[in-house]
Write a protein that holds these residues in place. Structure first.
Motif, PDB file in Angstrom:
ATOM      1  N   ALA A  36      13.295  14.802  25.056  1.00  0.00           N
ATOM      2  CA  ALA A  36      13.530  16.219  25.324  1.00  0.00           C
ATOM      3  C   ALA A  36      12.271  16.953  25.769  1.00  0.00           C
ATOM      4  O   ALA A  36      12.352  17.989  26.431  1.00  0.00           O
ATOM      5  N   ALA A  37      11.105  16.431  25.442  1.00  0.00           N
ATOM      6  CA  ALA A  37       9.839  17.044  25.852  1.00  0.00           C
ATOM      7  C   ALA A  37       9.360  16.533  27.211  1.00  0.00           C
ATOM      8  O   ALA A  37       8.306  16.943  27.687  1.00  0.00           O
ATOM      9  N   GLY A  38      10.118  15.639  27.827  1.00  0.00           N
ATOM     10  CA  GLY A  38       9.765  15.125  29.149  1.00  0.00           C
ATOM     11  C   GLY A  38       8.880  13.901  29.132  1.00  0.00           C
ATOM     12  O   GLY A  38       8.375  13.494  30.177  1.00  0.00           O
ATOM     13  N   CYS A  64      15.552  18.148  35.619  1.00  0.00           N
ATOM     14  CA  CYS A  64      16.617  18.595  34.716  1.00  0.00           C
ATOM     15  C   CYS A  64      16.034  19.170  33.431  1.00  0.00           C
ATOM     16  O   CYS A  64      16.438  20.245  32.978  1.00  0.00           O
ATOM     17  N   LEU A  65      15.092  18.459  32.857  1.00  0.00           N
ATOM     18  CA  LEU A  65      14.487  18.942  31.613  1.00  0.00           C
ATOM     19  C   LEU A  65      13.698  20.218  31.829  1.00  0.00           C
ATOM     20  O   LEU A  65      13.758  21.142  31.018  1.00  0.00           O
ATOM     21  N   GLY A  66      12.950  20.278  32.918  1.00  0.00           N
ATOM     22  CA  GLY A  66      12.108  21.439  33.164  1.00  0.00           C
ATOM     23  C   GLY A  66      12.880  22.710  33.429  1.00  0.00           C
ATOM     24  O   GLY A  66      12.441  23.802  33.075  1.00  0.00           O
ATOM     25  N   MET A  67      14.044  22.570  34.043  1.00  0.00           N
ATOM     26  CA  MET A  67      14.843  23.741  34.400  1.00  0.00           C
ATOM     27  C   MET A  67      16.016  23.969  33.455  1.00  0.00           C
ATOM     28  O   MET A  67      16.606  25.039  33.452  1.00  0.00           O
ATOM     29  N   GLY A  68      16.385  22.941  32.681  1.00  0.00           N
ATOM     30  CA  GLY A  68      17.474  23.092  31.719  1.00  0.00           C
ATOM     31  C   GLY A  68      18.866  22.950  32.304  1.00  0.00           C
ATOM     32  O   GLY A  68      19.842  23.405  31.710  1.00  0.00           O
ATOM     33  N   ARG A 111      23.315  19.328  21.370  1.00  0.00           N
ATOM     34  CA  ARG A 111      21.848  19.416  21.291  1.00  0.00           C
ATOM     35  C   ARG A 111      21.209  18.515  22.344  1.00  0.00           C
ATOM     36  O   ARG A 111      21.640  17.377  22.546  1.00  0.00           O
ATOM     37  N   LEU A 112      20.168  19.034  22.978  1.00  0.00           N
ATOM     38  CA  LEU A 112      19.449  18.288  24.002  1.00  0.00           C
ATOM     39  C   LEU A 112      18.642  17.153  23.374  1.00  0.00           C
ATOM     40  O   LEU A 112      17.845  17.376  22.464  1.00  0.00           O
ATOM     41  N   LEU A 113      18.840  15.942  23.887  1.00  0.00           N
ATOM     42  CA  LEU A 113      18.116  14.770  23.402  1.00  0.00           C
ATOM     43  C   LEU A 113      17.093  14.270  24.416  1.00  0.00           C
ATOM     44  O   LEU A 113      16.124  13.616  24.050  1.00  0.00           O
TER      45      LEU A 113
END
Length: 148
Positions: A36-38, A64-68, A111-113
């Motif tokens: 989740a932290a990239g 995807c992670l950076g922009m949500g 929840r984002l994994l």
């Protein structure tokens, strides 16, 4: 199975993605799974995939992670706001690739994994292989489309 995304589960997800690609007869893929932290947890490249595929797959997941958002929503936004995405890629050194094939990974409660990025064939086929693998290991996919 636990909803945790650890290196073992990430490696299973990446391997299943490449396995589905072979089963479906799509071009050789690379799959990158990030937490989740990239941070990278697993990165696999089919031995026949071209050398840029791991970087492209990672860029899809990072975006995807950076922009949500999943890759499909990122693609829509990039088309609508190209100057904004040019600025994002300037800030990140080109690490955001806003196209399908980047998928946020969620647990049953939403929840984002982490995220997976896949590259090697068309974006639709990249995404298809990842979705099959995500379902196989019991996670939930967020492609950026309501049905994803």
């Amino acid at each position: 199975m636990s909803a945790l995304l650890d290196f073992e589960r990430a490696a299973q997800l990446a391997a299943a993605t490449l396995r589905h690609a072979r089963r479906l007869g799509v071009r050789p893929l690379a799959a990158a799974v990030l937490d989740a932290a990239g941070h990278p947890l697993a990165l696999l490249r089919d031995e026949q995939a071209s050398f840029l595929r791991p970087q492209i797959a990672t860029g899809k997941a990072r975006g995807c992670l950076g922009m949500g958002f999943g890759g499909r929503e990122l693609a829509r936004r990039a088309q609508a706001m190209p100057a904004f995405f040019d600025a994002i890629n300037s800030l990140t050194g080109g690490e955001v690739i806003p196209v399908p094939g980047g998928i946020l990974l969620r647990d049953a409660e939403g929840r984002l994994l982490g995220a997976i990025g896949v590259s090697g064939d068309t974006s639709d086929n990249d995404e298809r292989c990842a979705l099959l693998a995500i379902e196989e290991i019991g996670l939930h996919a967020d492609t950026g489309d309501a049905q994803g």
